[in-house]
Design an enzyme around this catalytic site. Structure first.
Site, short mmCIF file in Angstrom:
data_model
loop_
_atom_site.label_atom_id
_atom_site.label_comp_id
_atom_site.label_asym_id
_atom_site.label_seq_id
_atom_site.Cartn_x
_atom_site.Cartn_y
_atom_site.Cartn_z
N GLY A 65 0.83 -1.21 0.00
CA GLY A 65 0.00 0.00 0.00
C GLY A 65 0.86 1.25 0.00
O GLY A 65 1.96 1.27 0.56
N GLY B 94 0.47 5.85 -0.04
CA GLY B 94 -0.41 7.01 0.05
C GLY B 94 0.37 8.21 0.51
O GLY B 94 1.61 8.18 0.58
N GLY C 24 2.82 7.62 3.38
CA GLY C 24 4.03 6.84 3.18
C GLY C 24 3.73 5.52 2.51
O GLY C 24 2.81 5.41 1.69
N VAL D 40 3.37 1.10 2.92
CA VAL D 40 3.15 -0.05 3.80
C VAL D 40 3.78 -1.28 3.16
O VAL D 40 3.53 -1.58 1.99
CB VAL D 40 1.65 -0.30 4.05
N LYS E 66 4.42 0.21 8.37
CA LYS E 66 4.15 1.50 7.74
C LYS E 66 5.36 2.41 7.89
O LYS E 66 5.80 2.70 9.00
CB LYS E 66 2.91 2.16 8.36
N ASP F 236 -10.82 10.64 10.52
CA ASP F 236 -10.50 10.31 9.12
C ASP F 236 -11.18 9.00 8.72
O ASP F 236 -10.54 8.09 8.19
CB ASP F 236 -8.98 10.21 8.93
#
Length: 378
Positions: A82, A84, A87, A89, A103, A200
């Site tokens: 992942g 974004g 940062g 993952v 992460k 969020d």
């Protein structure tokens, strides 16, 4: 001096020099790690964690940089699961084949460090089966790292916005995911020792395991709410498409702002559409507004996910749509609480399972999955 004595002397000098060089390099590495630890806010984090009970502190491990480097094969690109704004993952494999998610912050900055520290502090006090478990952290590298349990099935966003995957999650699955997420938010708002606002809530922050059980993640922006307050004045931040319009106008964030964001997730679940897509006309780019318009004009069928439109689902879809509409009310005070939302979703699961003539054990299982069971730390 004989040749043998000279050779021995030379060997002693060589070994001594090598030993001194090794000690020098090791000392230099220790100094660098201490510099990074301080630079990444490690001292501040240790101070905040020291206020918690010892049992809570022991649950959050401080990993060293070498073990996480080995776990990710030196952060090999093939291990990326992942990416974004926060940062990257990585999938990590610790000793005894324990699989974790690591992460890695994108950069070192005051805001990023604050969010990483905040996430550790918040998650160290939560032990909820529908919240991603934080296993530890490492602040002795150039950028901070957080280590979590590994959730196998990716994000809810990936499922509801991918045609091939969307067909794998039935309305029953979606109701379960919604109820579990609502249960987490209800717990944060009203059952935690100090209320917490997530700030969020969005589809990319809801992970799914092999059984499509929801795991809420990313608490970097979360805030504790003192018991004598019901709102916080903050700089407006969040994700376009999920932001509470009242919060954007006033900068006052309340638990009802989470309710609004959750309402957008509900709409995503029943429509299969993105919260803020750019492939629709400008007037329809805000999914929440587009949805409300369809509801007010009695054309809900135009927006419902085709995977959901099967015989027997019409009533449930209307009830979820009406609940989402209430969550999306402009004035926060008119929105339901997350506790009310969670209870309504559990009621919908009960009705659907009863209508499908499932046995009592299955009904109990589904309701158990959607319950708000938790253990409070700290």
């Amino acid at each position: 001096m004989g040749l043998g004595s000279f050779a021995i002397g030379a060997l002693v000098v060589l070994v001594s020099s090598s030993w001194s060089y090794w000690i020098f390099k090791k000392r230099k590495l220790i100094i660098l790690k201490e510099k990074f630890f301080s630079q990444n806010g490690g001292l501040m984090l240790k101070q905040q964690l020291s206020r918690l009970e010892r049992s809570t502190q022991e649950l959050i491990k401080m990993f060293n940089s070498e073990e996480l480097k080995r776990a990710t094969n030196n952060y090999d690109e093939s291990r990326i699961v992942g990416q974004g704004g926060f940062g990257t993952v990585y999938k990590g494999i610790l000793p005894e084949n324990k699989i974790v998610a690591i992460k890695k912050s994108q950069m070192v900055g005051e805001n990023q460090i604050e969010q990483f520290i905040n996430e550790v502090v918040v998650l160290s006090q939560i032990n909820h089966r529908n919240v991603v478990k934080l296993l530890g952290y490492c602040f002795e590298t150039q950028v901070p790292l957080l280590v979590y349990e590994f959730i196998t099935n990716g994000t809810l966003f990936e499922y509801i916005n991918n045609q091939s995957k969307a067909s794998n999650i039935s309305l029953e699955n979606r109701l379960q995911i919604a109820a579990e997420t609502a249960g987490v938010l209800s717990y944060l708002h009203s059952a935690a020792s100090i209320p917490i606002i997530h700030r969020d809530v969005k589809a990319t922050n809801i992970l799914l395991d092999d059984n499509y059980i929801a795991k809420v993640s990313d608490f970097g922006a979360s805030r504790f709410i003192p018991l004598d307050q019901n709102q916080l004045a903050t700089v407006v931040q969040g994700t376009l498409g999920y932001l509470d319009p009242e919060y954007m106008l006033t900068s006052q964030f309340t638990e009802k702002s989470d309710v609004y964001s959750f309402g957008v997730v509900l709409v995503e679940l029943i429509t299969g559409k993105k919260a803020s897509p750019f492939d629709r006309p400008e007037e329809d780019r805000c999914l929440a507004m587009y949805f409300i318009s369809c509801m007010n004009n009695d054309c809900l069928n135009q927006i419902i996910d085709e995977h959901m439109v099967i015989e027997g689902n019409t009533e449930e879809l209307k009830e979820v749509a009406n609940l989402a509409k209430r969550c999306l009310r402009v004035k926060g005070e008119k929105r339901p609480s997350m506790k009310e939302v969670a209870m309504e979703l559990q009621g919908l699961i009960r009705k659907k399972t009863s209508r499908n003539d499932l046995n009592p054990a299955k009904i109990k299982y589904l309701l158990g999955k959607a319950s708000t069971g938790y253990v409070v730390r700290g």
